[in-house]
Scaffold this motif. Structure first.
Motif, short mmCIF file in Angstrom:
data_model
loop_
_atom_site.label_atom_id
_atom_site.label_comp_id
_atom_site.label_asym_id
_atom_site.label_seq_id
_atom_site.Cartn_x
_atom_site.Cartn_y
_atom_site.Cartn_z
N UNK A 131 35.77 -6.73 34.56
CA UNK A 131 36.44 -6.03 33.45
C UNK A 131 35.92 -6.47 32.09
N UNK A 132 34.89 -7.28 32.07
CA UNK A 132 34.41 -7.84 30.80
C UNK A 132 33.00 -7.31 30.51
N UNK A 133 32.88 -6.56 29.44
CA UNK A 133 31.60 -5.97 29.04
C UNK A 133 31.13 -6.65 27.75
N UNK A 134 30.00 -7.30 27.84
CA UNK A 134 29.45 -7.96 26.65
C UNK A 134 28.55 -7.01 25.88
N UNK A 135 28.81 -6.84 24.62
CA UNK A 135 27.95 -6.06 23.73
C UNK A 135 27.20 -7.03 22.82
N UNK A 136 26.37 -6.49 21.92
CA UNK A 136 25.60 -7.38 21.04
C UNK A 136 26.49 -8.12 20.05
N UNK A 137 27.59 -7.46 19.62
CA UNK A 137 28.38 -8.05 18.55
C UNK A 137 29.80 -8.43 18.97
#
Ligand code: CIR
Length: 269
Positions: A131-137
Motif C-alpha cells: 500500500x506504499x507508493x514512493x514518488x520522487x518528492x
C-alpha cells in the motif's frame, strides 16, 4: 547510492535501486491468500517465475539476496509487504492479514544486518508495504483492507524521521493494495487502473490508464531505466513502447493466482 541534485534533502530517485531482498517461495506458497478463490498456483511454475524475477533484478545491476523459504508462512515470498527500505534506513511494518504477522520477525533479522537505522511500527494499526507508493518528492500510503488509518498515521511519522513526507490516500474497494492498482512509469507519470484515475494525490502527475481488460498490468516495477511488466499484458507493453519506455516482460501467471504482481516479490533500496 548517488543522490540527484534536483531532489529535496533526504530524497533520492524512487527507482535508482542498488539492492534488493527477496525470499524464495516455500512449497506452502501454493496455499497463499487469494481474495476471490481460484486454483492454486503450480509450485514449479511459481519457483520459475520467482527465479526469472531475481535474475532480471540482477541483470539490471542490483545486488540481490534471496532469503531462505519459510514454509510456515505461505505468503512470505512477498517481502514487500512486511517492511519498507530506503537508503536512509528501514521500517518494519505490521501486515494486515493475521496469517502474515509472523513474517515480520524473520525480516527483522535480515534487515537489521543490512540497515543501520531500523524503525518499527508498534501498532495497534496495520500497514502492508504493497500500500506504499514512493514518488520522487513524497510517499503515498493507501488505506485498504490491509492498511488502516492508525497504521498509516504511525507510518507517516516514522517516514518523517527518515526524511520522507507522507500522504494518506484511499485504495478503491476491490483493489487489494494501493500498488495493485497503480505504479510509477517515471517520476512524473503513473500507470493506474481506471478506478484510480481521479486519485487526488496524483494531481500534477500524468496518469496513464491501463488498457481495457489489462487492469492487472498496473503493478509494474520500475527499476533504474527499465520497467518490469507481466508478460501477458501486450496492450500495456505496446503503450510503453509507444512512449519510448524500456520494458522487460516477465512471467507472472502463477503469482497472479495468489493476488501478487511484480513489486511484491522484493524489498528494494
Ligand atoms: C497476500 O494476499 O498477502 C498475498 N497473497 C499477495 C501479496 C501481494 N503483495 C503485494 O501486492 N504487495
Amino acid at each position: 547510492m548517488a543522490k540527484h541534485s534536483s531532489y529535496a534533502a533526504g530524497m533520492t530517485s524512487p527507482y535508482a535501486f542498488t539492492h534488493a531482498l527477496c525470499r524464495a517461495p516455500a512449497p506452502s506458497a501454493v496455499s497463499g491468500i487469494r481474495a476471490n478463490g481460484g486454483p492454486d498456483p503450480d509450485f514449479t511454475g511459481l519457483t520459475a517465475e520467482h527465479a526469472a524475477y531475481v535474475g532480471a533484478l540482477r541483470e539490471l545491476g542490483l545486488a540481490v539476496e534471496v532469503l531462505e523459504p519459510l514454509d510456515d508462512f505461505p505468503d512470505a515470498l512477498f517481502t514487500e509487504d512486511v517492511a519498507l527500505t530506503f537508503p536512509e534506513g528501514a521500517i518494519l511494518l505490521r501486515p494486515g492479514a493475521p496469517s502474515r504477522a509472523g513474517e515480520v520477525a524473520h525480516i527483522r533479522e535480515a534487515l537489521s544486518a543490512r540497515h543501520a537505522t531500523l524503525l518499527e511500527l508498534t501498532g495497534p494499526g496495520h500497514v502492508d508495504g504493497g500500500d506504499v507508493l514512493r514518488l520522487a518528492d513524497r510517499v503515498i500510503i493507501g488505506l485498504s483492507d490491509r492498511t488502516d488509518r492508525a497504521g498509516a498515521t504511525e507510518l507517516a511519522a516514522l517516514l518523517e524521521r527518515l526524511g520522507y513526507r507522507a500522504q494518506i490516500a484511499v485504495t478503491p474497494a476491490g483493489v487489494l493494495h494501493f500498488k495493485t492498482g497503480c505504479s510509477l512509469i517515471d517520476e512524473s507519470t503513473i500507470l493506474a487502473v481506471p478506478a484510480m484515475r481521479d486519485c487526488p494525490e496524483f494531481a500534477g502527475l500524468e496518469v496513464v490508464l491501463t488498457p481495457t481488460g489489462e487492469e492487472g498490468a498496473a503493478n509494474i516495477l520500475r527499476v533504474r531505466d527499465t520497467v518490469l511488466i507481466g508478460a501477458r499484458w501486450l496492450a500495456t507493453q505496446a503503450m510503453l513502447a509507444a512512449r519510448g519506455v524500456p520494458f522487460r516482460p516477465l512471467p507472472t501467471d502463477q503469482i497472479a493466482r495468489i493476488d501478487a504482481g511484480l513489486s511484491c516479490m522484493s524489498l528494494r533500496w
